[in-house]
Design an enzyme around this catalytic site. Structure first.
Site, PDB file in Angstrom:
ATOM      1  N   CYS A 102      12.886  24.556   5.160  1.00  0.00           N
ATOM      2  CA  CYS A 102      12.029  25.372   4.289  1.00  0.00           C
ATOM      3  C   CYS A 102      11.246  24.462   3.347  1.00  0.00           C
ATOM      4  O   CYS A 102      11.396  23.246   3.371  1.00  0.00           O
ATOM      5  CB  CYS A 102      12.888  26.336   3.473  1.00  0.00           C
ATOM      6  SG  CYS A 102      14.019  27.315   4.464  1.00  0.00           S
TER       7      CYS A 102
ATOM      8  N   ARG B 211       1.200 -10.841   7.122  1.00  0.00           N
ATOM      9  CA  ARG B 211       1.008  -9.641   6.295  1.00  0.00           C
ATOM     10  C   ARG B 211       2.025  -8.558   6.641  1.00  0.00           C
ATOM     11  O   ARG B 211       1.655  -7.470   7.079  1.00  0.00           O
ATOM     12  CB  ARG B 211      -0.386  -9.034   6.533  1.00  0.00           C
ATOM     13  CG  ARG B 211      -1.570  -9.876   6.205  1.00  0.00           C
ATOM     14  CD  ARG B 211      -2.851  -9.033   6.275  1.00  0.00           C
ATOM     15  NE  ARG B 211      -2.950  -8.201   7.446  1.00  0.00           N
ATOM     16  CZ  ARG B 211      -3.534  -8.554   8.592  1.00  0.00           C
ATOM     17  NH1 ARG B 211      -4.100  -9.728   8.715  1.00  0.00           N
ATOM     18  NH2 ARG B 211      -3.560  -7.714   9.606  1.00  0.00           N
TER      19      ARG B 211
ATOM     20  N   LYS C 256       0.836  -1.208   0.000  1.00  0.00           N
ATOM     21  CA  LYS C 256       0.000   0.000   0.000  1.00  0.00           C
ATOM     22  C   LYS C 256       0.871   1.259   0.000  1.00  0.00           C
ATOM     23  O   LYS C 256       2.070   1.193   0.301  1.00  0.00           O
ATOM     24  CB  LYS C 256      -0.905  -0.011   1.239  1.00  0.00           C
ATOM     25  CG  LYS C 256      -0.151   0.067   2.563  1.00  0.00           C
ATOM     26  CD  LYS C 256      -1.080  -0.203   3.746  1.00  0.00           C
ATOM     27  CE  LYS C 256      -0.310  -0.126   5.065  1.00  0.00           C
ATOM     28  NZ  LYS C 256      -1.148  -0.578   6.205  1.00  0.00           N
TER      29      LYS C 256
ATOM     30  N   ARG D 213     -10.669  -0.069  15.076  1.00  0.00           N
ATOM     31  CA  ARG D 213     -10.522   0.673  13.824  1.00  0.00           C
ATOM     32  C   ARG D 213     -11.447   0.001  12.820  1.00  0.00           C
ATOM     33  O   ARG D 213     -12.645  -0.069  13.040  1.00  0.00           O
ATOM     34  CB  ARG D 213      -9.036   0.672  13.411  1.00  0.00           C
ATOM     35  CG  ARG D 213      -8.697   1.733  12.380  1.00  0.00           C
ATOM     36  CD  ARG D 213      -7.210   1.783  12.059  1.00  0.00           C
ATOM     37  NE  ARG D 213      -6.758   0.614  11.298  1.00  0.00           N
ATOM     38  CZ  ARG D 213      -5.511   0.471  10.848  1.00  0.00           C
ATOM     39  NH1 ARG D 213      -4.610   1.397  11.067  1.00  0.00           N
ATOM     40  NH2 ARG D 213      -5.168  -0.596  10.162  1.00  0.00           N
TER      41      ARG D 213
ATOM     42  N   HIS E 145      -6.356  -7.257  12.915  1.00  0.00           N
ATOM     43  CA  HIS E 145      -5.136  -6.441  12.993  1.00  0.00           C
ATOM     44  C   HIS E 145      -4.941  -6.021  14.452  1.00  0.00           C
ATOM     45  O   HIS E 145      -5.908  -5.730  15.148  1.00  0.00           O
ATOM     46  CB  HIS E 145      -5.335  -5.217  12.081  1.00  0.00           C
ATOM     47  CG  HIS E 145      -4.098  -4.467  11.715  1.00  0.00           C
ATOM     48  ND1 HIS E 145      -2.943  -5.074  11.295  1.00  0.00           N
ATOM     49  CD2 HIS E 145      -3.848  -3.132  11.687  1.00  0.00           C
ATOM     50  CE1 HIS E 145      -2.031  -4.136  11.018  1.00  0.00           C
ATOM     51  NE2 HIS E 145      -2.560  -2.958  11.253  1.00  0.00           N
TER      52      HIS E 145
ATOM     53  N   ASP F  16      11.547  24.061   0.137  1.00  0.00           N
ATOM     54  CA  ASP F  16      12.349  23.452  -0.929  1.00  0.00           C
ATOM     55  C   ASP F  16      13.776  23.141  -0.536  1.00  0.00           C
ATOM     56  O   ASP F  16      14.515  22.600  -1.342  1.00  0.00           O
ATOM     57  CB  ASP F  16      12.424  24.412  -2.127  1.00  0.00           C
ATOM     58  CG  ASP F  16      11.079  24.987  -2.474  1.00  0.00           C
ATOM     59  OD1 ASP F  16      10.162  24.191  -2.739  1.00  0.00           O
ATOM     60  OD2 ASP F  16      10.937  26.221  -2.441  1.00  0.00           O
TER      61      ASP F  16
ATOM     62  N   TYR G  35      15.079  30.809   7.766  1.00  0.00           N
ATOM     63  CA  TYR G  35      13.972  31.576   8.357  1.00  0.00           C
ATOM     64  C   TYR G  35      14.033  31.591   9.878  1.00  0.00           C
ATOM     65  O   TYR G  35      14.202  30.546  10.503  1.00  0.00           O
ATOM     66  CB  TYR G  35      12.636  30.970   7.955  1.00  0.00           C
ATOM     67  CG  TYR G  35      12.271  31.085   6.497  1.00  0.00           C
ATOM     68  CD1 TYR G  35      12.352  32.294   5.819  1.00  0.00           C
ATOM     69  CD2 TYR G  35      11.817  29.966   5.809  1.00  0.00           C
ATOM     70  CE1 TYR G  35      11.991  32.384   4.481  1.00  0.00           C
ATOM     71  CE2 TYR G  35      11.449  30.047   4.471  1.00  0.00           C
ATOM     72  CZ  TYR G  35      11.540  31.252   3.818  1.00  0.00           C
ATOM     73  OH  TYR G  35      11.174  31.332   2.503  1.00  0.00           O
TER      74      TYR G  35
HETATM   75  C1  LIG Z   1      -0.453  -1.620   6.895  1.00  0.00           C
HETATM   76  C2  LIG Z   1      -1.044  -2.892   7.323  1.00  0.00           C
HETATM   77  C3  LIG Z   1      -0.247  -4.030   7.515  1.00  0.00           C
HETATM   78  C4  LIG Z   1       1.256  -3.984   7.499  1.00  0.00           C
HETATM   79  O1  LIG Z   1       1.697  -3.383   8.703  1.00  0.00           O
HETATM   80  P1  LIG Z   1       3.256  -3.259   9.035  1.00  0.00           P
HETATM   81  O2  LIG Z   1       3.287  -2.773  10.430  1.00  0.00           O
HETATM   82  O3  LIG Z   1       3.829  -2.275   8.063  1.00  0.00           O
HETATM   83  O4  LIG Z   1       3.839  -4.609   8.860  1.00  0.00           O
HETATM   84  C5  LIG Z   1      -0.894  -5.230   7.789  1.00  0.00           C
HETATM   85  N1  LIG Z   1      -2.237  -5.294   7.862  1.00  0.00           N
HETATM   86  C6  LIG Z   1      -3.030  -4.205   7.720  1.00  0.00           C
HETATM   87  C7  LIG Z   1      -4.496  -4.329   7.866  1.00  0.00           C
HETATM   88  C8  LIG Z   1      -2.461  -2.975   7.457  1.00  0.00           C
HETATM   89  O5  LIG Z   1      -3.252  -1.900   7.336  1.00  0.00           O
END
Ligand SMILES: *Cc1c(COP(=O)(O)O)cnc(C)c1O
Length: 384
Positions: free
Chosen positions: A319, A226, A40, A138, A170, A321, A272
């Site tokens: 800054c 994952r 992602k 979540r 998760h 840039d 700045y």
């Molecule tokens: C981003 C994400 C992961 C990967 O998480 P990491 O901490 O980068 O390994 C796995 N599962 C879900 C649902 C995520 O949103």
């Protein structure tokens, strides 16, 4: 390293051999599970398609993206691995997803019904993963909401609109493996899996582990892990171990070139607000990367970088840039010289983790926030 595009203010070199190797190492950490590489957010800023291909070479049989558009882009590139995508809003092109054989996560009855409708439109059976909120609070169906989602899913399975191939969740505290919520979420997850199986689902994959759990919590490996950030060679648990401690290699090295070198007298304010003053006559260098390129503005006076093998810090305010660096009175640095902002850490160069520590964030944010003016150069594999 001077293969920069002349017009680009900075280059992120991506070592695809590192990505491939990291996936191999992660598979060794979870030998009983298949691996879904999370790509992602443009492969955590490393480039979606090249990193996905490298992950597949390393043995990933699944790829995952939050958003459907990135999943479709993977298919457009000809990638054939199984793909899961999980974060949708009403109006999402589920029919397009089904035509491209993309697995869909559902977290509520609204998206389950929309996926089933797309299945009828396309004449395909949708492969669905039921997302259970085991305590992250979540995405996912929570408590009795999961039971309702399961009942609806079973009804749609009977009509052959969908097939429930996965149940997943998760963690909230995967990066603190001993945190009491970890055990609690594991229990809720096991109960949700059992509930789905009792209801008649024939699951292909049960999956729970992100990078941190892949590396530190074998109980959570189930059928599929994952990992995301670890694929790119960053440690998800920096307080427990750096990447090398887990056999991982950071894939991204961010390099810029000095645009100007000049002498300034003692007591001169820099950038700045004059947040930095020279404490002696010295030489300063101008680095053409700023907050528009992803350099955090709160890296003012603390962001680490390396010039000519010397570890230095940003001098003065970041800054839009550009940033400055106090090179010291005896520096022989010149315009065009490389400035390494972060990379593998070899030769005392800073890492993305060093930037995270200096600016009060996590390495994930450092690599994903690089802006479009930073070119990505992929190395470590010849395509085609
Ligand atoms: C981003 C994400 C992961 C990967 O998480 P990491 O901490 O980068 O390994 C796995 N599962 C879900 C649902 C995520 O949103």
């Amino acid at each position: 390293m001077s293969t920069h595009h002349p017009g680009s203010p900075g280059t992120a070199y991506i070592d695809l051999a590192a990505v491939e190797g990291n996936v191999r190492v992660l598979r060794e950490h979870a030998p009983g599970a298949d691996l879904l590489a999370v790509v992602k957010a443009d492969g955590y800023g490393h480039g979606l398609v090249p990193c996905a291909r490298a992950a597949v070479r390393g043995g990933a049989t699944w790829l995952g993206t939050a958003q459907l558009d990135e999943a479709l882009a993977l298919r457009d590139a000809g990638i054939q691995a199984r793909i899961l995508t999980w974060l949708h809003v009403p109006g999402a092109d589920f029919a397009g997803a089904l035509r491209r054989d993309i697995d869909l996560s559902v977290a509520a009855t609204w998206d389950l019904d929309a996926v089933a409708a797309a299945a009828r439109t396309t004449g395909r059976t949708a492969r669905v993963h039921l997302k259970v909120d085991t305590g992250l609070g979540r995405n996912g169906a929570f408590g009795a909401g999961f039971t309702d989602l399961l009942a609806r899913a079973r009804a749609l399975e009977a009509q052959e609109a969908i097939r429930v191939v996965g149940v997943w969740s998760h963690f909230a505290y995967a990066d603190e493996p001993d945190h009491p919520t970890v055990r609690r979420q594991e229990e809720v997850f096991a109960a949700a899996v059992a509930e789905a199986e009792r209801a008649g689902c024939r699951l292909e994959v049960r999956h729970l582990a992100n990078s941190a759990a892949t590396l530190t919590n074998p109980r959570a490996h189930y059928d599929l892990v994952r990992p995301g950030v670890a694929v790119y060679g960053l440690s998800p648990v920096p307080q427990l171990g750096d990447p090398a401690a887990y056999g991982l290699r950071p894939a991204m090295t961010l390099v810029a070139r000095l645009a100007l070198v000049k002498d300034l007298p003692a007591g001169q304010g820099i950038s700045y607000g004059h947040a930095y003053h020279t404490d002696r006559a010295t030489r300063v260098g101008l680095v053409p990367l700023g907050y528009a390129d992803g350099i955090p503005r709160n890296a003012t006076n603390v962001g680490p970088l390396s010039v000519g093998g010397r570890r230095l810090r940003i001098a003065g305010r970041v800054c839009m840039d550009q940033v400055l660096v106090d090179l010291g009175p005896d520096s022989d640095a010149r315009e065009g010289d490389d400035v390494v902002l972060f990379g593998t850490g070899a030769g005392d160069t800073p890492t993305a983790q060093d930037w995270a520590d200096a600016t009060g964030t996590i390495s994930y944010e450092i690599v994903t926030r690089l802006g479009p003016r930073v070119e990505r150069v992929h190395r470590g594999f010849e395509e085609g």
